[in-house]
Motif scaffolding. Sequence first.
Motif, PDB file in Angstrom:
ATOM      1  N   GLY A   1      50.690  29.487  33.751  1.00 34.62           N
ATOM      2  CA  GLY A   1      49.638  29.638  32.760  1.00 34.62           C
ATOM      3  C   GLY A   1      48.555  30.600  33.221  1.00 34.62           C
ATOM      4  N   ILE A   2      47.425  30.583  32.556  1.00 36.95           N
ATOM      5  CA  ILE A   2      46.382  31.572  32.845  1.00 36.95           C
ATOM      6  C   ILE A   2      45.779  31.398  34.237  1.00 36.95           C
ATOM      7  CG2 ILE A   2      45.812  31.800  30.399  1.00 36.95           C
ATOM      8  CD1 ILE A   2      43.263  30.168  30.972  1.00 36.95           C
ATOM      9  N   HIS A   3      45.917  30.214  34.820  1.00 36.26           N
ATOM     10  CA  HIS A   3      45.342  29.971  36.140  1.00 36.26           C
ATOM     11  C   HIS A   3      46.376  30.087  37.259  1.00 36.26           C
ATOM     12  CE1 HIS A   3      41.216  28.929  35.110  1.00 36.26           C
ATOM     13  NE2 HIS A   3      41.696  28.263  34.070  1.00 36.26           N
ATOM     14  N   ALA A   4      47.517  30.693  36.973  1.00 39.52           N
ATOM     15  CA  ALA A   4      48.464  30.955  38.062  1.00 39.52           C
ATOM     16  C   ALA A   4      47.753  31.752  39.146  1.00 39.52           C
ATOM     17  CB  ALA A   4      49.671  31.725  37.534  1.00 39.52           C
ATOM     18  N   CYS A   5      48.060  31.479  40.390  1.00 42.49           N
ATOM     19  CA  CYS A   5      47.307  31.998  41.527  1.00 42.49           C
ATOM     20  C   CYS A   5      47.217  33.518  41.525  1.00 42.49           C
ATOM     21  CB  CYS A   5      47.964  31.532  42.825  1.00 42.49           C
ATOM     22  SG  CYS A   5      47.132  32.117  44.305  1.00 42.49           S
ATOM     23  N   PRO A   6      46.009  34.087  41.463  1.00 41.06           N
ATOM     24  CA  PRO A   6      45.895  35.548  41.508  1.00 41.06           C
ATOM     25  C   PRO A   6      46.259  36.119  42.874  1.00 41.06           C
ATOM     26  CG  PRO A   6      43.719  34.541  41.574  1.00 41.06           C
ATOM     27  CD  PRO A   6      44.699  33.435  41.313  1.00 41.06           C
ATOM     28  N   GLY A   7      46.145  35.298  43.913  1.00 39.53           N
ATOM     29  CA  GLY A   7      46.446  35.769  45.259  1.00 39.53           C
ATOM     30  C   GLY A   7      47.901  35.667  45.655  1.00 39.53           C
ATOM     31  N   ARG A   8      48.772  35.378  44.712  1.00 37.62           N
ATOM     32  CA  ARG A   8      50.190  35.240  45.063  1.00 37.62           C
ATOM     33  C   ARG A   8      50.760  36.469  45.770  1.00 37.62           C
ATOM     34  NH1 ARG A   8      55.174  33.136  41.176  1.00 37.62           N
ATOM     35  NH2 ARG A   8      56.796  33.312  42.779  1.00 37.62           N
ATOM     36  N   PRO A   9      50.464  37.700  45.347  1.00 40.26           N
ATOM     37  CA  PRO A   9      51.030  38.847  46.069  1.00 40.26           C
ATOM     38  C   PRO A   9      50.622  38.881  47.538  1.00 40.26           C
ATOM     39  CG  PRO A   9      50.202  39.536  43.929  1.00 40.26           C
ATOM     40  CD  PRO A   9      49.723  38.128  44.135  1.00 40.26           C
ATOM     41  N   LEU A  10      49.368  38.548  47.818  1.00 45.56           N
ATOM     42  CA  LEU A  10      48.904  38.535  49.201  1.00 45.56           C
ATOM     43  C   LEU A  10      49.539  37.388  49.971  1.00 45.56           C
ATOM     44  CD1 LEU A  10      47.105  39.489  51.494  1.00 45.56           C
ATOM     45  CD2 LEU A  10      45.206  38.212  50.453  1.00 45.56           C
ATOM     46  N   ALA A  11      49.575  36.210  49.372  1.00 44.22           N
ATOM     47  CA  ALA A  11      50.178  35.061  50.039  1.00 44.22           C
ATOM     48  C   ALA A  11      51.644  35.321  50.361  1.00 44.22           C
ATOM     49  CB  ALA A  11      50.039  33.819  49.152  1.00 44.22           C
ATOM     50  N   THR A  12      52.374  35.879  49.404  1.00 48.85           N
ATOM     51  CA  THR A  12      53.789  36.164  49.625  1.00 48.85           C
ATOM     52  C   THR A  12      53.976  37.170  50.741  1.00 48.85           C
ATOM     53  OG1 THR A  12      54.353  35.672  47.318  1.00 48.85           O
ATOM     54  CG2 THR A  12      55.885  37.059  48.551  1.00 48.85           C
ATOM     55  N   MET A  13      53.170  38.243  50.714  1.00 50.79           N
ATOM     56  CA  MET A  13      53.285  39.250  51.768  1.00 50.79           C
ATOM     57  C   MET A  13      53.003  38.648  53.138  1.00 50.79           C
ATOM     58  SD  MET A  13      51.267  41.365  53.848  1.00 50.79           S
ATOM     59  CE  MET A  13      49.724  41.786  53.043  1.00 50.79           C
TER      60      MET A  13
END
Length: 355
Positions: A326-338
């Motif tokens: 939804g709209i609150h999916a983690c914005p930092g996911r790209p950084l966390a994944t990297m």
Amino acid sequence: MRRPIPTWSPLSQEVLADQLGAYDRMRAAGPLAESPRGVTLFRHADVVAAASDPAVFSSAASARRAVPNAIDPPEHAAWRALIDPFFAPARMAALEPRVREVAEAIVGAAARRQHRRGGRDRLPPLPCAPRPHGWAGKASRTSCWPGWPTTMPPHAAATPSAPPRSPRRSTRSCAQVRRRRRLGAAAPADPTTELLAATFAGAPLEEGDIVSILRNWTAGDLASMAAALGVVVHFLADHPEVQQDLRSHPARTAAAIDEMLRIDDPFLVNRRVTTSTVRIGDHELAAGGRVYLNWTSANRDEAVFGNPQAYRPEQHAPHNLVYGVGIHACPGRPLATMELVVAVQALLQATPGED
């Protein structure tokens, strides 16, 4: 007639001693349960529906303003438009070499200690209890990404007793903001300085909103990322065949990590507040009630994943809720994944496994 909601004690010793087992049992017994803290949703479909309906399940559930976590539409979209570019692919690619340098230094030091103790070539005994606050949080996002000093005073370190938005992190964020303002034009070019120069609705960001964003970013590393890496290392230590597969096929690492975190999701719950009466199964929730979306339980829902312990990265990926929905999916996911990919690859390279 309204059906009574079952009760439970989410912070009881029995639950805390075996959270996954407790959540599995609660989910099998029914879609929700109530405690003095509020109502918890356990099943995948209900959690997804609530997270996808901000009009009924408001995120304004905290006494403290939290940007963007506790902000509802339409204001939320404007904040995400400001924050999301900080995690753009090009920026993550530019940061990756420094994160890899940090990860390899930490893993190398751990491997050398293991070698001096006469250990074999296998995963070193890193802190990997189910939800630890270990070595992962020491130097990656907190220092490299916002541009903060790499040396952290003891009072700023993450501890299991420090909540995600503790005064410790607020104090450190405030100090960084004051330091950057004093530097003026001499401030380094990094996300912290960039955030101070950003505008919202045509005006400079208020200090409280800047601190809230920085607090969110740093808490995400010191607690969440340390816990996530602990779960991943624990899984890899128990599954040498997965270690070997990822050594042979490093491109699979990101999907593999997501699946490990689905099986034992360290990001337990998010809060919502109902804005109107809503039904969940045979139960009715009144307006103004606090609701907890239990991601860990939803990510183990047999109705979606079958055997929740089964490791099937590709099959389970479309339904994985590790980073929310939804709209609150983690914005930092790209950084966390990297960060997680780099850390795991460094660990696997330093521990070639057994023949």
